[in-house]
Design a protein around this motif. Structure first.
Motif, PDB file in Angstrom:
ATOM      1  N   GLY A 187      -8.466  -2.095  -6.983  1.00 16.68           N
ATOM      2  CA  GLY A 187      -9.386  -1.288  -6.200  1.00 16.68           C
ATOM      3  C   GLY A 187     -10.714  -1.033  -6.899  1.00 16.68           C
ATOM      4  N   SER A 188     -11.670  -0.543  -6.138  1.00 12.13           N
ATOM      5  CA  SER A 188     -13.023  -0.330  -6.656  1.00 12.13           C
ATOM      6  C   SER A 188     -13.135   0.861  -7.592  1.00 12.13           C
ATOM      7  CB  SER A 188     -13.999  -0.147  -5.483  1.00 12.13           C
ATOM      8  OG  SER A 188     -13.609   0.955  -4.679  1.00 12.13           O
ATOM      9  N   ASN A 189     -12.148   1.755  -7.577  1.00 11.56           N
ATOM     10  CA  ASN A 189     -12.201   2.930  -8.455  1.00 11.56           C
ATOM     11  C   ASN A 189     -11.706   2.652  -9.865  1.00 11.56           C
ATOM     12  OD1 ASN A 189     -13.212   4.660  -6.447  1.00 11.56           O
ATOM     13  ND2 ASN A 189     -11.160   5.072  -5.656  1.00 11.56           N
ATOM     14  N   ALA A 190     -11.177   1.465 -10.089  1.00  9.95           N
ATOM     15  CA  ALA A 190     -10.661   1.117 -11.415  1.00  9.95           C
ATOM     16  C   ALA A 190     -11.784   1.172 -12.452  1.00  9.95           C
ATOM     17  CB  ALA A 190     -10.040  -0.274 -11.389  1.00  9.95           C
ATOM     18  N   LYS A 218     -10.787  -3.617 -11.827  1.00 16.53           N
ATOM     19  CA  LYS A 218     -11.445  -3.771 -10.533  1.00 16.53           C
ATOM     20  C   LYS A 218     -11.108  -5.129  -9.913  1.00 16.53           C
ATOM     21  CE  LYS A 218     -15.511  -0.770 -11.134  1.00 16.53           C
ATOM     22  NZ  LYS A 218     -15.225  -0.206 -12.480  1.00 16.53           N
ATOM     23  N   THR A 219      -9.992  -5.195  -9.200  1.00 16.92           N
ATOM     24  CA  THR A 219      -9.579  -6.374  -8.458  1.00 16.92           C
ATOM     25  C   THR A 219      -9.172  -5.924  -7.063  1.00 16.92           C
ATOM     26  OG1 THR A 219      -7.268  -6.156  -9.140  1.00 16.92           O
ATOM     27  CG2 THR A 219      -8.708  -7.491 -10.560  1.00 16.92           C
ATOM     28  N   ASP A 220      -8.761  -6.864  -6.222  1.00 11.81           N
ATOM     29  CA  ASP A 220      -8.290  -6.482  -4.886  1.00 11.81           C
ATOM     30  C   ASP A 220      -7.107  -5.536  -5.001  1.00 11.81           C
ATOM     31  OD1 ASP A 220     -10.220  -8.032  -3.762  1.00 11.81           O
ATOM     32  OD2 ASP A 220      -8.903  -9.699  -3.228  1.00 11.81           O
ATOM     33  N   MET A 221      -6.252  -5.753  -5.996  1.00 12.38           N
ATOM     34  CA  MET A 221      -5.091  -4.897  -6.188  1.00 12.38           C
ATOM     35  C   MET A 221      -5.476  -3.579  -6.855  1.00 12.38           C
ATOM     36  SD  MET A 221      -1.479  -5.670  -8.189  1.00 12.38           S
ATOM     37  CE  MET A 221      -1.242  -7.209  -7.306  1.00 12.38           C
ATOM     38  N   LYS A 251       0.799  -1.224   0.000  1.00 10.47           N
ATOM     39  CA  LYS A 251       0.000   0.000   0.000  1.00 10.47           C
ATOM     40  C   LYS A 251       0.834   1.278   0.000  1.00 10.47           C
ATOM     41  CE  LYS A 251      -3.888  -2.224   0.042  1.00 10.47           C
ATOM     42  NZ  LYS A 251      -4.734  -2.259  -1.172  1.00 10.47           N
ATOM     43  N   TRP A 253      -6.114  -0.962 -15.826  1.00  6.32           N
ATOM     44  CA  TRP A 253      -6.484  -0.695 -14.431  1.00  6.32           C
ATOM     45  C   TRP A 253      -7.830  -1.374 -14.203  1.00  6.32           C
ATOM     46  CZ3 TRP A 253      -7.770   4.782 -12.054  1.00  6.32           C
ATOM     47  CH2 TRP A 253      -7.913   4.640 -10.674  1.00  6.32           C
ATOM     48  N   THR A 292       3.051   4.430  -0.875  1.00  2.00           N
ATOM     49  CA  THR A 292       3.056   5.230  -2.091  1.00  2.00           C
ATOM     50  C   THR A 292       4.284   6.123  -2.197  1.00  2.00           C
ATOM     51  OG1 THR A 292       0.633   5.296  -2.116  1.00  2.00           O
ATOM     52  CG2 THR A 292       1.774   6.923  -3.444  1.00  2.00           C
TER      53      THR A 292
END
Length: 247
Positions: free
Chosen positions: A208-211, A203-206, A95, A201, A97
């Motif tokens: 994220g939901s914003n993908a 929508k997976t666990d890696m 996580k 990009w 950055t």
């Protein structure tokens, strides 16, 4: 392609790739899906129960000392035909950055999963890859003969990095890009193609939901790309829809 091995198939893109391949009208005769723990891969297990061409093997890509034994298990499945396609999909991203937050152990762990694991697994499976390339000498360079696909990311591109940060993930993906380039040179004479693929990009666990992209769109494009691989793709960097990316 007669056979394909995909790592990291308990969820996300790996599981999506398996789902896409079993639904394909020209599904490979042998699909080998790996996961770290079969007992925690219930959906993958269900797919294997209803699709006899799917074989599940346990594999932790950080445990390189297990690769020789793992290659023996793969050999029993593919037999004298060898392994046509190796898709190094398993990946990891911590996580952290910014430079103020990055830790040495994050760098090492990410490098182990995203760079060292795929390279050493390719090395361990090389005899089976060469066997497939030799058995399909009448086929041009590509997945119908033999190919190694390494899942990468546009975040590993130096020319496209305009926001910084993400040190563990960016560095590990830049490294697997370089490893793939070298593989494309070293293995070409054996009839083995090597290329990098950015899934988008997703929508997976890696991701994220914003993908902006769903798994099905990404894996459908990647399967199409894998099928269409030819000599022009060797040692190159592509995204899921076949667009060539800059290093």
């Amino acid at each position: 392609m007669k056979s394909i091995l995909i790592t990291g198939c308990n969820r996300g893109l790996g599981l999506g790739l398996i789902k896409c391949l079993v639904k394909d009208t020209n599904s490979p005769k042998i699909i080998i899906a790996t996961c770290r723990n079969k007992n925690k891969a219930q959906e993958l297990t269900s797919i294997a129960e209803t699709n006899k061409n799917v074989h599940i093997l346990e594999l932790d890509v950080t445990k390189t000392d297990s690769f020789e034994c793992f290659a023996g298990e793969v050999s029993k499945i593919v037999d004298e035909n060898g392994l046509n396609v190796l898709f190094n999909n398993a990946g990891y991203s911590p996580k952290s950055t910014r430079i103020s937050a990055v830790k040495a152990e994050q760098m090492m762990e990410t490098y182990a999963v995203n760079t060292v694991g795929p390279l050493m697994l390719t090395k361990a499976l090389l005899p089976l890859l060469k066997k497939a390339a030799d058995a399909n000498q009448d086929q041009p360079l590509g997945s119908s003969r033999c190919a190694v696909i390494n899942m990468t990311s546009m975040l590993g591109s130096m020319s496209m990095n305009d926001v910084g940060g993400l040190y563990p993930y960016r560095c590990s993906k830049a490294a697997i890009n370089m490893a793939t380039k070298s593989l494309s040179i070293d293995l070409k004479s054996d009839g083995i193609l090597a290329t990098c693929v950015h899934p988008g990009w997703v929508k997976t666990d890696m991701g994220g939901s914003n993908a902006p992209m769903d798994v099905e769109t990404s894996v459908t494009g990647m399967v199409r790309l894998v099928k269409d691989l030819s000599e022009v793709h060797n040692g190159q960097f592509y995204q899921w829809d076949g667009k060539k990316l800059e290093w």
